[in-house]
Design a protein around this motif. Structure first.
Motif, PDB file in Angstrom:
ATOM      1  N   GLN A  98       1.380  -7.962  58.262  1.00  0.00           N
ATOM      2  CA  GLN A  98       1.910  -9.306  58.451  1.00  0.00           C
ATOM      3  C   GLN A  98       3.082  -9.246  59.442  1.00  0.00           C
ATOM      4  O   GLN A  98       3.716  -8.202  59.604  1.00  0.00           O
ATOM      5  N   CYS A  99       3.331 -10.380  60.099  1.00  0.00           N
ATOM      6  CA  CYS A  99       4.563 -10.540  60.893  1.00  0.00           C
ATOM      7  C   CYS A  99       4.693  -9.494  62.003  1.00  0.00           C
ATOM      8  O   CYS A  99       5.603  -8.666  62.000  1.00  0.00           O
ATOM      9  N   ARG A 140       4.372 -16.520  54.345  1.00  0.00           N
ATOM     10  CA  ARG A 140       4.769 -17.899  54.086  1.00  0.00           C
ATOM     11  C   ARG A 140       4.658 -18.285  52.608  1.00  0.00           C
ATOM     12  O   ARG A 140       5.174 -19.327  52.199  1.00  0.00           O
ATOM     13  N   GLN A 141       4.004 -17.478  51.820  1.00  0.00           N
ATOM     14  CA  GLN A 141       3.846 -17.770  50.395  1.00  0.00           C
ATOM     15  C   GLN A 141       4.863 -16.997  49.540  1.00  0.00           C
ATOM     16  O   GLN A 141       4.781 -17.016  48.320  1.00  0.00           O
ATOM     17  N   ASP A 180       0.835 -14.565  59.474  1.00  0.00           N
ATOM     18  CA  ASP A 180       2.032 -14.737  58.646  1.00  0.00           C
ATOM     19  C   ASP A 180       1.729 -15.544  57.383  1.00  0.00           C
ATOM     20  O   ASP A 180       2.645 -16.022  56.717  1.00  0.00           O
ATOM     21  N   THR A 181       0.440 -15.697  57.061  1.00  0.00           N
ATOM     22  CA  THR A 181       0.051 -16.552  55.929  1.00  0.00           C
ATOM     23  C   THR A 181       0.561 -16.018  54.597  1.00  0.00           C
ATOM     24  O   THR A 181       1.002 -16.790  53.743  1.00  0.00           O
ATOM     25  N   HIS A 235      14.106 -16.804  54.917  1.00  0.00           N
ATOM     26  CA  HIS A 235      14.075 -16.523  56.361  1.00  0.00           C
ATOM     27  C   HIS A 235      14.783 -17.631  57.142  1.00  0.00           C
ATOM     28  O   HIS A 235      14.165 -18.493  57.766  1.00  0.00           O
ATOM     29  N   TYR A 279       2.128 -17.290  63.822  1.00  0.00           N
ATOM     30  CA  TYR A 279       1.690 -18.589  63.283  1.00  0.00           C
ATOM     31  C   TYR A 279       0.357 -18.999  63.909  1.00  0.00           C
ATOM     32  O   TYR A 279      -0.553 -19.444  63.207  1.00  0.00           O
ATOM     33  N   TYR A 321      10.029 -15.744  52.769  1.00  0.00           N
ATOM     34  CA  TYR A 321       9.890 -16.837  53.732  1.00  0.00           C
ATOM     35  C   TYR A 321      10.953 -17.918  53.480  1.00  0.00           C
ATOM     36  O   TYR A 321      11.529 -18.476  54.426  1.00  0.00           O
ATOM     37  N   GLU A 322      11.222 -18.203  52.211  1.00  0.00           N
ATOM     38  CA  GLU A 322      12.263 -19.178  51.873  1.00  0.00           C
ATOM     39  C   GLU A 322      13.636 -18.686  52.312  1.00  0.00           C
ATOM     40  O   GLU A 322      14.517 -19.476  52.661  1.00  0.00           O
TER      41      GLU A 322
END
Length: 335
Positions: free
Chosen positions: A287-288, A306-307, A302-303, A314, A297, A311-312
């Protein structure tokens, strides 16, 4: 027949109301977006004008300083290039990482260790692994990056702007910086994904991923071929395409060194760019891949990120409370 007629009228009336509602929504949206765009443009112009004003006010000082420096080296362009493209960025890299390594090895000052992303990792760092990382980083700088400056120097000489006696304007430097960043994102993303192919990963990129919880100096701890393709070329290509001034190159190289160190440092420190994105890459491997996250994206790489809580977190930390405390991981369910 009358019932059908009433029903048809009712349906037409509802449809008309929906169309009017949709049109009102579109007008409101257009108004909000238009107003927001105007405010944003005005704000950016004001900030840009203010910074340019400061730049113009001090422009004579910087221009005079540059000319003194230029003549101090007796107009020896190779010496100026070596100092600006190699020495100053290297000092920025090792100066910044020297501070981080003190915290990594000693755990002090303790307030920094509170901001560690992967809690319990590198606490303290394995000094044997750290020495190996430092040795590899120095080898990559001296035997890969430094020789790469030779062809770059002659390309810059060909352009004829790099050693100009006149400094670039602040606005032009911002344009260059945007282009450099975009080029780096494209080249780094695709070369990085390339070395994640099973065969190349096993023989090349696996070295960099020995650190699942990275530290700053690990940003250039890599196989020589990877350092050439993924670390050096993406950063050098922008200035070579643009024919940039040596002052712009020095600022860009130093900025690139510091930002990649931040993305690997393992600490989410206040008021600095978030390293959560690349730290997650070291944790999960697939990822990333990018720097900005734009291509991740678009390609859907990055799916999973994002979960997650990462991610929050970031974002730029604008308080002194660590995000690992304000946005903690969800408690694990008992088996």
């Amino acid at each position: 027949f009358q019932m059908k007629r009433d029903s048809g009228c009712s349906t037409m009336a509802e449809q008309q109301k929906q169309e009017e509602k949709l049109w009102d929504t579109m007008k409101i949206t257009a108004y909000v977006l238009g107003t927001g765009l105007l405010i944003f443009t005005a704000l950016m112009n004001s900030v840009s004008w203010y910074v340019q004003n400061i730049w113009d006010t001090s422009g004579h000082f910087w221009q005079t300083t540059w000319l003194k420096f230029y003549y101090l080296f007796d107009r020896k362009e190779w010496a100026i290039f070596l100092l600006g493209a190699a020495l100053v960025p290297s000092l920025a890299f090792w100066g910044f990482n020297g501070i981080l390594m003190v915290a990594d090895v000693t755990g002090k000052p303790t307030f920094i260790t509170r901001y560690r992303i992967q809690l319990g990792k590198n606490d303290p760092v394995d000094t044997k692994k750290l020495r190996q990382a430092i040795y590899t980083a120095l080898c990559n700088q001296f035997f890969i990056s430094l020789p790469m400056l030779v062809p770059m120097f002659y390309i810059m000489k060909w352009w004829g702007n790099t050693f100009s006696k006149e400094l670039p304007t602040f606005h032009w430097f911002l344009v260059e910086l945007s282009i450099f960043t975009l080029i780096e994102e494209i080249l780094f993303y695709y070369t990085h994904r390339l070395v994640h192919l099973p065969l190349l990963y096993k023989h090349i990129h696996k070295k960099h991923h020995e650190w699942t919880a990275p530290i700053g100096v690990v940003s250039i701890y890599a196989h020589p071929l990877e350092h050439l393709l993924s670390n050096t070329l993406p950063v050098m290509t922008g200035p070579m395409i643009m024919g940039s001034h040596i002052v712009s190159i020095t600022a860009w190289f130093s900025l690139a060194f510091i930002t990649t160190s931040i993305s690997h440092c393992g600490y989410h420190l206040p008021f600095l760019p978030s390293p959560e994105f690349h730290d997650f890459h070291h944790l999960k491997f697939n990822q990333c891949y990018g720097v900005l996250g734009l291509l991740d994206y678009l390609h859907g790489t990055d799916t999973v990120f994002r979960q997650t809580k990462a991610y929050e977190r970031h974002r730029v930390l604008l308080s002194l409370t660590p995000l690992s405390e304000s946005i903690p991981e969800a408690p694990k369910r008992a088996d």
